[in-house]
Design an enzyme around this catalytic site. Structure first.
Site, PDB file in Angstrom:
ATOM      1  N   CYS A 179       3.625   3.762   9.366  1.00  0.00           N
ATOM      2  CA  CYS A 179       2.357   4.043  10.037  1.00  0.00           C
ATOM      3  C   CYS A 179       1.159   3.439   9.304  1.00  0.00           C
ATOM      4  O   CYS A 179       0.041   3.488   9.802  1.00  0.00           O
ATOM      5  CB  CYS A 179       2.181   5.542  10.228  1.00  0.00           C
ATOM      6  SG  CYS A 179       3.360   6.206  11.413  1.00  0.00           S
ATOM      7  N   HIS A 181      -1.677   6.874  19.235  1.00  0.00           N
ATOM      8  CA  HIS A 181      -1.047   6.351  18.031  1.00  0.00           C
ATOM      9  C   HIS A 181      -0.039   5.239  18.329  1.00  0.00           C
ATOM     10  O   HIS A 181       1.168   5.444  18.260  1.00  0.00           O
ATOM     11  CB  HIS A 181      -0.373   7.507  17.281  1.00  0.00           C
ATOM     12  CG  HIS A 181       0.178   7.131  15.941  1.00  0.00           C
ATOM     13  ND1 HIS A 181      -0.242   6.037  15.214  1.00  0.00           N
ATOM     14  CD2 HIS A 181       1.142   7.724  15.172  1.00  0.00           C
ATOM     15  CE1 HIS A 181       0.431   5.971  14.076  1.00  0.00           C
ATOM     16  NE2 HIS A 181       1.288   6.982  14.028  1.00  0.00           N
TER      17      HIS A 181
END
Lengths: 400, 476
Positions: free
Chosen positions: A88, A344
């Protein structure tokens, strides 16, 4: 003696797509959309971009490996394109590549693009993936919510807090991000929720309910960077510069020793300490005007407030409930809605955070504009609390 | 030092299904099952099979023993692998010496008693485990009667808890039930015929044979371990003129018939309760009969502490959920969604490199700083020393839950998927998948033990991989 990255590189253009379930777009459309906005914003021509970094995580399911998806998608003139992947923290890693290239003097103008097309995988959450040939033999097939939910059980055990208080603080975080996302036209989830809704939502991984989890989205973001000297030559005023870019991956301390109690994010603390030093920050609560942190789950944001030194250890529940990180609080967090509501798309998320700070510092954030901020922080946490890659960046108005 | 049975162990899965619940679900179609609808049967969890249960029995048997096991034998009619040494994997999981002979015995419910008869007759040192995990067709008599379980005995020179007196075997191709290769369920014949022609004609011959060899009368024997169904035991008791009380509890009320494991399991229960100097006749049945005669010694009462029935009686999770049982045992195919499609291919070359790390959960203890870590690594996680780690198994350690979650998103055949960080008493921290915990029951700080279980099933290639999972620690 190395002097760090502070005030050496300017961001001169940024773009970000609307995040969400972009059923009508593939990775190519998303990259082009973000790139076009950044290019127009920067005022440079596409031929002036000399090097590029592509951040893309779930490559098998979307664009394919290597730098080719970017080079092909944008029809770049055979400039070097490097694909980076650091879970991430991927988007921030792409930006770091471009920033370092410019700082090193390897080129004048570089670009970072982050993209993720998650909604072709068929999964409502993040897709399943192999952990590698050995880890698959012994590690649980954990999901992200399950891995992060454990922050809550360990935090509760360590600080002896009431589970309802903890759940309420988590709900407050999500309610706040939904309120912020409502004002962001590019956000994936634009709907206000109540604390009751958040607390009574279906359980995903105890104690994380549906509203404790961020959106899983398609999207892309892009940054064009150059050296401060070059930016001056270009006549750019109110320059936004990089103050710090730090990365801290785990080395086994969390998962293989008994010294970590599971209630905090070791790598975030390390990356933050390095970034504060690099940026010259001694009092983050006073010096930072905003943060965009990795709120993949509400509880992550809660403990990250402590890990970034924005409240005292064990004090996050109170600080959150007191509104310290709300839009009108001491250090607003996720003014754009965060991962929670902006969405996201893994490879794009770090660049999306930079995009929000870039807009805010220039006073271009529309309805959600904060009152003249001058410095902001981005934070990513790739992986799971027990094994992850943390990145902390600080961006601010240029100071000589 | 003398030769005999040095120790024993047993395992019955903690999950127990109420037979009334089975009848309530299927009785509309099979009212004849009403008479069987009492008590509980044991049910292996989704991640248990004959191998994992064999490991459990072995752990129970070997706890607090100092015996180096030169030979391991596993008997079963439900080996998870037809071509891969099942006993070898059990030996690995038990972290036995590598110079060990491994043997799998199958083909009959009598496989275990036959192997035991041979080993005892030849004074062989061996860990002899019988384990069976037979599936039964929903609504069948077997579904009611069968249970899952395992048990074992350790043979060798030392301080035996029981000594071997004699044995006798008879072979008759009386097919009371059978299961052809590749077929899931047993096909059973009429119980009255099996009783009259089998139990009452073949068993007495073998039993009498063993008694004669030992020079004693059947009537002098204290305990008879006979596992027959359908009134076979009562008929045998009557025919031999031996009172029913000397026939051992068939464990029907708490677990059911565990197939090849059942003589061993019933024996373990007898050994848990017998007195020193008692004679015990063990009978195995299936296309013939094995009868073995043993006599307990003064070491029995100390050697059996904390083993066998005492433990499996204490570990119990009751369920009346028939579809839960069906789904766990893959008798009912529920829709578990996209995540169940995960490809669980095992890189067997990678597994081979790490086989001991996985099978016996071998970690590394740093000889410089004493930190125990799993998995072991070249460079110590705590002090950075290189090549400093000494192999140490974590499988026998207990530990405490540091953090955990009940995950309803991840795929598991028994939702929720429970996993978390465990801090072991030896000093290591490991993130692990948990098993046998009821949803909502786990708390941070809870004590756990480790159980060897199926980690994942590769449905495409029909491979199962195994690893250790934290399970509830039952203090006796």
């Amino acid at each position: 003696m190395a002097s760090g990255i502070r005030d050496k590189v300017a961001i001169i253009g940024m773009g970000c797509t609307r995040f969400g379930e972009r059923w009508d777009c593939g990775p190519e459309e998303l990259m082009v959309e973000a790139f076009n906005e950044a290019l127009t914003d920067s005022g440079v021509s596409r031929d002036q971009i000399e090097m590029a970094w592509l951040g893309l995580f779930f490559q098998e399911q979307s664009a394919g490996k290597s730098g080719l998806p970017l080079s092909m998608g944008l029809r770049l003139p055979n400039i070097p394109v490097t694909r980076v992947e650091n879970m991430c923290a991927t988007g921030t890693e792409a930006l770091r590549g471009a920033v370092y290239a410019v700082a090193a003097g390897a080129c004048d103008i570089a670009m970072a693009v982050g993209v993720e097309k998650l909604k072709d995988t068929g999964y409502p959450g993040l897709p399943e993936r192999s952990k590698g040939t050995f880890d698959d033999l012994w590690l649980p097939n954990a999901t992200a919510p399950g891995a992060f939910a454990q922050l809550a059980s360990a935090y509760q055990a360590k600080h002896g807090c009431d589970s309802i208080d903890l759940k309420r603080a988590m709900a407050h975080i999500s309610v706040k991000s939904h309120d912020n996302g409502l004002l962001n036209p590019k956000a994936h989830l634009r709907r206000a929720i109540t604390e009751e809704q958040a607390m009574n939502a279906p359980m995903i991984a105890a104690p994380l309910g549906l509203y404790d989890c961020c959106g899983v989205s398609d999207g892309a973001a892009c940054a064009i960077v150059t050296s401060v000297e070059k930016a001056k030559e270009m006549g750019i005023k109110d320059m936004i510069t990089v103050k710090a870019m730090q990365l801290a991956p785990s080395n086994g301390f969390e998962m293989s020793t008994t010294d970590w109690d599971g209630s905090y994010l070791q790598t975030t603390r390390i990356a933050a300490a390095r970034a504060y030093k690099e940026a010259g920050i001694t009092d983050p609560i006073k010096q930072l005007d905003m943060t965009e942190v990795h709120d993949c789950f509400s509880v992550t944001e809660l403990v990250v407030m402590e890990d970034l030194g924005l409240c005292e250890e064990g004090g996050a529940i109170k600080a959150v409930l007191d509104g310290k990180f709300d839009k009108d609080g001491d250090v607003p967090c996720q003014i754009d809605g965060g991962l929670k509501c902006f969405g996201h798309p893994i490879g794009a998320s770090g660049l999306r955070m930079a995009y929000e700070i870039y807009l805010q510092l220039q006073g271009k954030a529309g309805e959600r504009q904060l009152d003249s901020p001058s410095m902001g922080l981005t934070h990513n946490l790739g992986g799971h609390p027990f094994r992850n890659v943390a990145s902390v960046s600080v961006l601010g108005l240029h100071s000589e | 030092m003398s030769y005999g049975i040095l120790s024993f162990g047993a395992y019955v899965p903690s999950l127990r299904l109420d037979r009334k619940a089975v009848f309530e679900a299927v009785g509309w179609a099979t009212p004849n099952l009403r008479g069987l609808a009492s008590g509980e049967r044991s049910v292996a969890n989704w991640d248990e099979d004959a191998i994992t249960m064999a490991v459990e029995a072995g752990l129970d048997c070997l706890a607090d023993t100092e015996f180096s096991v030169p030979h391991i034998c596993m008997a079963s009619t439900t080996f998870p692998f037809s071509d891969r040494s099942n006993s070898g994997l059990v030996a690995d999981a038990l972290n036995l010496q590598r110079s060990i002979a491994t043997e799998d015995f199958g083909g009959s419910r009598r496989a275990g008693t036959s192997a035991l008869s041979r080993a005892l007759s030849n004074n062989e040192s061996s860990l002899m485990i019988a384990s069976d995990c037979r599936e039964a067709q929903p609504g069948s008599v077997q579904e009611m009667n069968y249970g899952h379980g395992s048990a074992c005995v350790l043979l060798g020179e030392g301080k035996p808890i029981a000594e071997f007196l004699s044995s006798s075997s008879e072979h008759e191709d009386l097919i009371d039930q059978y299961r052809a290769n590749g077929i899931e369920y047993d096909y059973s014949l009429e119980e009255r015929w099996v009783r009259e022609e089998g139990w009452l004609k073949i068993a007495p011959e073998a039993m009498q044979g063993a008694a004669s060899k030992a020079g004693i009368e059947l009537s002098e024997i204290d305990h008879f371990v006979v596992h027959g169904n359908g009134g076979a035991v009562a008929a045998l008791s009557k025919k031999l003129g031996i009172e029913r009380s000397r026939f051992a509890d068939d464990l029907k009320a708490i677990c059911g018939d565990t197939g090849a494991a059942h003589p061993f399991l019933m024996l373990s229960n007898v050994l848990s309760n017998a007195g020193a100097g008692d004679t015990v006749m063990l009978v195995g049945f299936g296309q013939g009969v094995d009868a073995l005669l043993i006599k307990t010694t003064d070491h029995l009462t100390t050697g059996r502490q904390g083993r066998g029935a005492e433990r499996f009686m204490a570990r119990r999770r009751a369920t009346s959920n028939y579809t839960f049982y069906l789904s766990l045992r893959q008798r009912l195919s529920l829709d578990f969604g996209l995540r169940a499609e995960r490809d669980n291919r095992t890189a067997l070359s990678a597994f081979y490199r790490k086989r001991r790390d996985i099978n016996a959960m071998i970690g590394g203890r740093c000889s410089s700083c004493d930190a125990l870590q799993y998995p072991k690594s070249i460079i110590c996680v705590s002090c950075g020393a290189s090549d400093s780690q000494v192999e140490e198994s974590l499988s026998g350690l207990t530990g405490r839950v540091k953090s955990f979650t009940e995950d309803w998103l991840a795929y598991t055949p028994s939702p929720p998927y429970i996993y978390g960080n465990v801090e072991f008493d030896g000093g290591a921290n490991v993130m692990l998948e948990f098993t046998d915990f009821e949803p909502g029951s786990l708390r941070t700080g809870d004590e756990i033990r480790l159980a060897f279980r199926v980690k994942d099933r590769d449905e495409k290639r029909k491979f199962h991989r195994y690893f250790w999972k934290p399970a509830p620690l039952t203090r006796l």
